[in-house]
Design a protein around this motif. Structure first.
Motif: not given
Length: 257
Positions: A45-60
């Protein structure tokens, strides 16, 4: 453990920090689980939370792997902190890391106590105790992951394909993981089980008892008085040796002085 996932503020700060350190879980995942539990977000569902995207980026990893909108659940690779896409490998890794961290704590402590009577037998007993306690903590940690991974990936979707994937992360997975981790106590020495129970029960009570009740110091006073009375009575009856540790030895010395 269930409180640590969803109500960490109810736990004593030191205990909360200890679990956080031993679990090695990125706090963004814990925040995600809490938001799922509180119905603030839902995968797919639509969400404005992007912390998990940042986490994925940090994990490579590809940031889209952490997208709440584009996934029906958090991919295992992200949940596992990019350790492995396999749940089984990840659980084994968590056990080994938990054992490594625990053994570094328990071996020096056990050997220090063994130095009071430095015999080969005592050193062997100290090492055995350290390994056993380390295995207990490692199993405690890995069992949490076993419950979460088995529920959301290994078993849950196969047995209950119609259950919304959000349900596994918002309640069921952490609940089963919290239930399973407690059974690791069976690895410990029977005497230590009682000591650990006395250690965790007060912390569990702070979670289940209402704050209004916790604020009444009279309850603590009464419980302390009753507990002290039981200990003193056991010393008077000649059962003081049942009170173990430094506290027991000190009281025994005072009563027999």
């Amino acid at each position: 453990m269930y409180a640590w996932f969803y109500s960490p503020e109810k736990l004593p700060p030191s205990y909360n920090s200890w679990i956080k350190k031993m679990s090695c879980i990125d706090q963004r995942i814990i925040v995600m689980l809490k938001k799922l539990h509180d119905k603030e977000i839902q995968f797919g569902q639509p969400s404005c939370h992007r912390s998990l995207e940042d986490l994925s980026r940090d994990l490579g990893l590809d940031p889209k792997m952490g997208s709440i909108e584009e996934n029906d659940a958090l991919p295992c690779q992200v949940l596992h902190s990019n350790i492995s896409g396999s749940c089984e490998v990840h659980i084994a890794y968590r056990w080994l890391k938990g054992f490594e961290s625990s053994i570094a704590i328990y071996v020096p402590l056990s050997l220090m106590f063994a130095l009071r009577d430095p015999t080969t037998k005592n050193f062997k007993r100290a090492l055995t105790s350290a390994i056993r306690s380390s295995a207990f903590l490692a199993t405690f940690i890995s069992n949490v992951w076993l419950g979460i991974c088995a529920t959301r990936s290994i078993i849950g979707p196969k047995l209950f394909p119609n259950v919304n994937r959000n349900r596994y992360d918002e309640t069921i997975g952490p609940l089963i993981g919290s239930f399973l981790c407690g059974w690791s106590i069976l690895i410990e020495n029977p005497k230590r089980r009682g000591e650990l129970a006395l250690f965790v029960v007060p912390k569990a009570l702070t979670v289940v008892l209402p704050k209004s009740l916790q604020q009444h110091r009279i309850i603590e006073t009464v419980l302390f008085g009753l507990s002290t009375g039981v200990i003193i009575r056991s010393l008077i009856d000649g059962k003081g040796r049942k009170v173990r540790g430094v506290f027991g030895k000190t009281l025994h010395w005072i009563m027999n002085a």
